[in-house]
Design a protein around this motif. Structure first.
Motif, PDB file in Angstrom:
ATOM      1  N   ALA A  86       0.851  -1.183   0.000  1.00  0.00           N
ATOM      2  CA  ALA A  86       0.000   0.000   0.000  1.00  0.00           C
ATOM      3  C   ALA A  86       0.882   1.227   0.000  1.00  0.00           C
ATOM      4  O   ALA A  86       2.005   1.196   0.483  1.00  0.00           O
ATOM      5  CB  ALA A  86      -0.901   0.007   1.229  1.00  0.00           C
ATOM      6  N   PRO A  87       0.408   2.343  -0.565  1.00  0.00           N
ATOM      7  CA  PRO A  87       1.231   3.546  -0.608  1.00  0.00           C
ATOM      8  C   PRO A  87       1.518   4.068   0.787  1.00  0.00           C
ATOM      9  O   PRO A  87       0.705   3.941   1.691  1.00  0.00           O
ATOM     10  CB  PRO A  87       0.360   4.539  -1.392  1.00  0.00           C
ATOM     11  N   ARG A 342      -4.459 -13.707  13.189  1.00  0.00           N
ATOM     12  CA  ARG A 342      -4.983 -13.769  11.821  1.00  0.00           C
ATOM     13  C   ARG A 342      -6.424 -14.260  11.822  1.00  0.00           C
ATOM     14  O   ARG A 342      -7.290 -13.691  11.161  1.00  0.00           O
ATOM     15  CB  ARG A 342      -4.137 -14.715  10.964  1.00  0.00           C
ATOM     16  N   LEU A 343      -6.670 -15.338  12.564  1.00  0.00           N
ATOM     17  CA  LEU A 343      -7.989 -15.960  12.554  1.00  0.00           C
ATOM     18  C   LEU A 343      -9.047 -15.023  13.118  1.00  0.00           C
ATOM     19  O   LEU A 343     -10.141 -14.880  12.555  1.00  0.00           O
ATOM     20  CB  LEU A 343      -7.943 -17.260  13.358  1.00  0.00           C
ATOM     21  N   ARG A 344      -8.734 -14.369  14.224  1.00  0.00           N
ATOM     22  CA  ARG A 344      -9.692 -13.461  14.871  1.00  0.00           C
ATOM     23  C   ARG A 344      -9.654 -12.055  14.288  1.00  0.00           C
ATOM     24  O   ARG A 344     -10.466 -11.205  14.648  1.00  0.00           O
ATOM     25  CB  ARG A 344      -9.413 -13.401  16.371  1.00  0.00           C
ATOM     26  N   ASN A 345      -8.692 -11.800  13.405  1.00  0.00           N
ATOM     27  CA  ASN A 345      -8.504 -10.484  12.784  1.00  0.00           C
ATOM     28  C   ASN A 345      -8.388  -9.392  13.850  1.00  0.00           C
ATOM     29  O   ASN A 345      -9.026  -8.340  13.769  1.00  0.00           O
ATOM     30  CB  ASN A 345      -9.641 -10.169  11.812  1.00  0.00           C
ATOM     31  N   LEU A 346      -7.566  -9.641  14.859  1.00  0.00           N
ATOM     32  CA  LEU A 346      -7.335  -8.645  15.899  1.00  0.00           C
ATOM     33  C   LEU A 346      -6.345  -7.618  15.389  1.00  0.00           C
ATOM     34  O   LEU A 346      -5.336  -7.967  14.762  1.00  0.00           O
ATOM     35  CB  LEU A 346      -6.793  -9.309  17.173  1.00  0.00           C
ATOM     36  N   HIS A 378      -1.067 -11.365   6.208  1.00  0.00           N
ATOM     37  CA  HIS A 378      -1.202 -10.354   5.153  1.00  0.00           C
ATOM     38  C   HIS A 378      -1.242  -8.942   5.739  1.00  0.00           C
ATOM     39  O   HIS A 378      -0.906  -7.978   5.055  1.00  0.00           O
ATOM     40  CB  HIS A 378      -2.481 -10.607   4.343  1.00  0.00           C
ATOM     41  N   ALA A 379      -1.660  -8.811   6.988  1.00  0.00           N
ATOM     42  CA  ALA A 379      -1.703  -7.495   7.627  1.00  0.00           C
ATOM     43  C   ALA A 379      -0.297  -7.119   8.110  1.00  0.00           C
ATOM     44  O   ALA A 379       0.488  -7.968   8.517  1.00  0.00           O
ATOM     45  CB  ALA A 379      -2.668  -7.503   8.808  1.00  0.00           C
ATOM     46  N   ARG A 380       0.002  -5.825   8.050  1.00  0.00           N
ATOM     47  CA  ARG A 380       1.314  -5.356   8.476  1.00  0.00           C
ATOM     48  C   ARG A 380       1.415  -5.431  10.002  1.00  0.00           C
ATOM     49  O   ARG A 380       0.524  -4.977  10.722  1.00  0.00           O
ATOM     50  CB  ARG A 380       1.545  -3.921   7.990  1.00  0.00           C
ATOM     51  N   THR A 381       2.490  -6.026  10.510  1.00  0.00           N
ATOM     52  CA  THR A 381       2.684  -6.153  11.951  1.00  0.00           C
ATOM     53  C   THR A 381       4.031  -5.568  12.357  1.00  0.00           C
ATOM     54  O   THR A 381       4.963  -5.497  11.551  1.00  0.00           O
ATOM     55  CB  THR A 381       2.646  -7.637  12.391  1.00  0.00           C
ATOM     56  N   SER A 382       4.112  -5.168  13.604  1.00  0.00           N
ATOM     57  CA  SER A 382       5.357  -4.651  14.163  1.00  0.00           C
ATOM     58  C   SER A 382       5.472  -5.168  15.588  1.00  0.00           C
ATOM     59  O   SER A 382       4.597  -4.903  16.417  1.00  0.00           O
ATOM     60  CB  SER A 382       5.361  -3.117  14.144  1.00  0.00           C
ATOM     61  N   VAL A 383       6.548  -5.927  15.877  1.00  0.00           N
ATOM     62  CA  VAL A 383       6.735  -6.558  17.183  1.00  0.00           C
ATOM     63  C   VAL A 383       7.915  -5.914  17.900  1.00  0.00           C
ATOM     64  O   VAL A 383       8.987  -5.760  17.317  1.00  0.00           O
ATOM     65  CB  VAL A 383       6.971  -8.078  17.041  1.00  0.00           C
ATOM     66  N   VAL A 392       5.241  -8.270  25.799  1.00  0.00           N
ATOM     67  CA  VAL A 392       5.592  -8.012  24.399  1.00  0.00           C
ATOM     68  C   VAL A 392       4.513  -7.119  23.809  1.00  0.00           C
ATOM     69  O   VAL A 392       3.335  -7.471  23.812  1.00  0.00           O
ATOM     70  CB  VAL A 392       5.706  -9.325  23.597  1.00  0.00           C
ATOM     71  N   GLU A 393       4.927  -5.963  23.328  1.00  0.00           N
ATOM     72  CA  GLU A 393       4.001  -5.031  22.690  1.00  0.00           C
ATOM     73  C   GLU A 393       4.131  -5.156  21.178  1.00  0.00           C
ATOM     74  O   GLU A 393       5.241  -5.241  20.655  1.00  0.00           O
ATOM     75  CB  GLU A 393       4.312  -3.597  23.124  1.00  0.00           C
ATOM     76  N   MET A 394       3.014  -5.173  20.499  1.00  0.00           N
ATOM     77  CA  MET A 394       3.042  -5.244  19.042  1.00  0.00           C
ATOM     78  C   MET A 394       1.829  -4.519  18.465  1.00  0.00           C
ATOM     79  O   MET A 394       0.870  -4.212  19.196  1.00  0.00           O
ATOM     80  CB  MET A 394       3.073  -6.695  18.559  1.00  0.00           C
ATOM     81  N   THR A 395       1.887  -4.226  17.190  1.00  0.00           N
ATOM     82  CA  THR A 395       0.746  -3.637  16.495  1.00  0.00           C
ATOM     83  C   THR A 395       0.450  -4.484  15.263  1.00  0.00           C
ATOM     84  O   THR A 395       1.340  -5.120  14.696  1.00  0.00           O
ATOM     85  CB  THR A 395       1.014  -2.185  16.053  1.00  0.00           C
TER      86      THR A 395
END
Length: 495
Positions: A86-87, A342-346, A378-383, A392-395
């Motif tokens: 994505a841009p 992924r499954l719960r789309n959190l 497929h969603a962008r993650t940051s750990v 552990v904090e992540m987005t």
């Protein structure tokens, strides 16, 4: 790794399941009454400009006004920037004041980047992008980039050179998607031609569409699933609707002919989701607790601000010592967490409370396991690393509602709290309400109507307290159970 895509189509709802090695990993749902709007382009009108928030609210014909931040009105103007699917904005550019960019009453063409979630309206951008099988077209930008998920440097260089040739100095941008890896030049050239035709149609619609109307709509879920999820690892796409099957075959023959033969029409008697155990997995994904094979378990809580995941050893005792038991449980939990997200789309902020470990190498291995599990997301993650508190904090990028919020609504009995007042608490609350009512109004007798559980508690265990209250107030109190009353519901009637 074998991967299959299962598509279940009914007149009012379509569901797409991604199954890896026989285990459900993702579920996408689209209902006719509430289709997602991410990717749609609208002609809107600026309702309010909020200088303090650097944002504006835009009316685009949805239930709630949508949100447009000042930073989403700017376009990056640098060429040759790497990008994901994505841009992205050039962060070094200062963001002008929102009032210098838009004004109230202004007509503006916008694209939805995030569905309305909870009480929040949709999130918008003026940076239009149109996805295809292998590319994302950026008609108002000059960015030429390659997905960061393509790691082979030789392949990245080939794709950069190829897309630069195909852009041919048009002054328009392209992002090469992950699916383009190892694809021939002809396949990307077909996508470029398709995207340019689509842009011509959109430009014509932008000129004639009225405010509050949709200019462009993204593909329906089955077509999006094939476009976005079909990769060389996918061995089959099974769809249980003849009409949807034929539509998918036509789409695949046009845009991905080399994969078209993998699309199959499922004609079995058992529902396709039952055959693969997907329905049971969906039910388990709505539970707070997730059992681990070792005997440990996760507890997942989703709130407005964030999602929290707590890891517990449960009945797992291990073979050696406590540290080894904790380490093994955390490794298994890290894999399970990646799948559950992924499954719960959190999405949004996610806090994981692994069991405390003292060995730094164990912590590193747990983080590596989590990151490896998230590599297929497929969603962008940051750990981030373990915090001083051992968290552990992540987005995880959130564009649509979580599975729970798509399928469920807050409990009517507890109003979404997740707990109910105990019969004992309600008993004393009723006593206070009786006292308040007698002091305010004249009555000879009082009738209390409540749930059978609460009335049973009062008449069986609190009868002495009722007698004391009747003597104190000088009134007769009668209790009537009613099956229709929820546990926290009651009425005090003056007779």
């Amino acid at each position: 790794m074998s991967e299959e895509i299962l598509i279940n189509v009914t007149p009012r709802e379509t569901r797409v399941a991604v199954v890896e090695n026989g285990m459900l990993q993702e579920l996408h749902i689209e209902r006719a009454s509430r289709r997602g709007v991410v990717g749609n382009i609208y002609k809107g009108r600026v309702q309010r400009v909020m200088p303090g928030m650097q944002a504006a609210f835009v009316e685009i014909g949805l239930e709630r006004a949508a949100f447009l931040h000042a930073s989403d009105i700017l376009r990056p103007q640098v060429q040759g920037t790497d990008a994901a699917d994505a841009p992205v904005l050039e962060k070094s550019q200062p963001t002008p004041a929102i009032s210098s960019l838009v004004h109230e009453g202004q007509e503006i063409v916008v694209q939805v980047v995030k569905d309305p979630i909870g009480s929040k309206g949709a999130r918008l951008t003026t940076q239009l992008s149109i996805p295809s099988r292998y590319l994302v077209f950026l008609p108002q930008s000059r960015v030429l980039g390659v997905s960061a998920r393509i790691e082979d440097e030789a392949e990245r260089t080939r794709l950069k050179t190829l897309i630069a040739e195909l852009a041919n100095g048009s002054g328009q941008g392209y992002i090469v998607r992950t699916n383009a890896e190892a694809q021939p030049a002809e396949a990307l050239a077909e996508d470029v031609a398709y995207l340019r035709r689509a842009w011509d149609v959109i430009k014509q619609a932008m000129a004639t569409t009225r405010v509050g109307q949709r200019v462009y709509e993204d593909l329906a879920l089955p077509l999006r699933a094939v476009r976005d999820l079909m990769r060389k690892e996918v061995t089959a796409v099974q769809v249980d609707s003849r009409e949807a099957y034929e539509r998918l075959c036509g789409f695949a023959r046009q845009f991905m002919p080399e994969l078209a033969q993998r699309i199959e029409h499922y004609t079995g008697e058992r529902p396709i989701f039952d055959l693969y155990g997907v329905e049971d997995e969906i039910q388990r994904a709505l539970q707070k607790e997730v059992p681990l094979k070792s005997g440990g378990y996760l507890v997942i809580d989703q709130t407005e601000a964030m999602a929290t995941i707590d890891v517990n050893t449960g009945s797992f005792l291990g073979q050696r010592n406590l540290e080894e038991t904790v380490y093994r449980t955390n490794l298994e939990a890290a894999q399970a967490v990646a799948r559950q997200l992924r499954l719960r789309n959190l999405g949004g902020i996610i806090i994981i409370d692994f069991i405390d470990m003292t060995d730094d190498e164990h912590k590193r291995q747990v983080l590596r396991t989590l990151e490896k599990g998230l590599a297929h997301d497929h969603a962008r993650t940051s750990v981030h690393d373990f915090s001083p508190l051992g968290l552990v904090e992540m987005t995880r990028k959130r564009t649509t509602e979580s599975l729970e919020r798509q399928l469920c609504e807050p409990c009517h009995e507890c109003n979404g709290r997740g707990t109910l007042k105990t019969p004992e608490t309600l008993t004393y609350e009723i006593f206070r309400e009786i006292t308040r009512a007698v002091r305010q109004f004249e009555a000879q007798q009082l009738l209390v109507i409540a749930s059978p559980k609460v009335v049973g508690k009062i008449t069986d265990e609190e009868s002495a307290a009722v007698a004391e209250l009747e003597e104190f107030l000088g009134k007769s109190i009668r209790f009537q159970p009613d099956e229709q009353y929820a546990q926290e519901q009651y009425d005090v009637v003056l007779l």
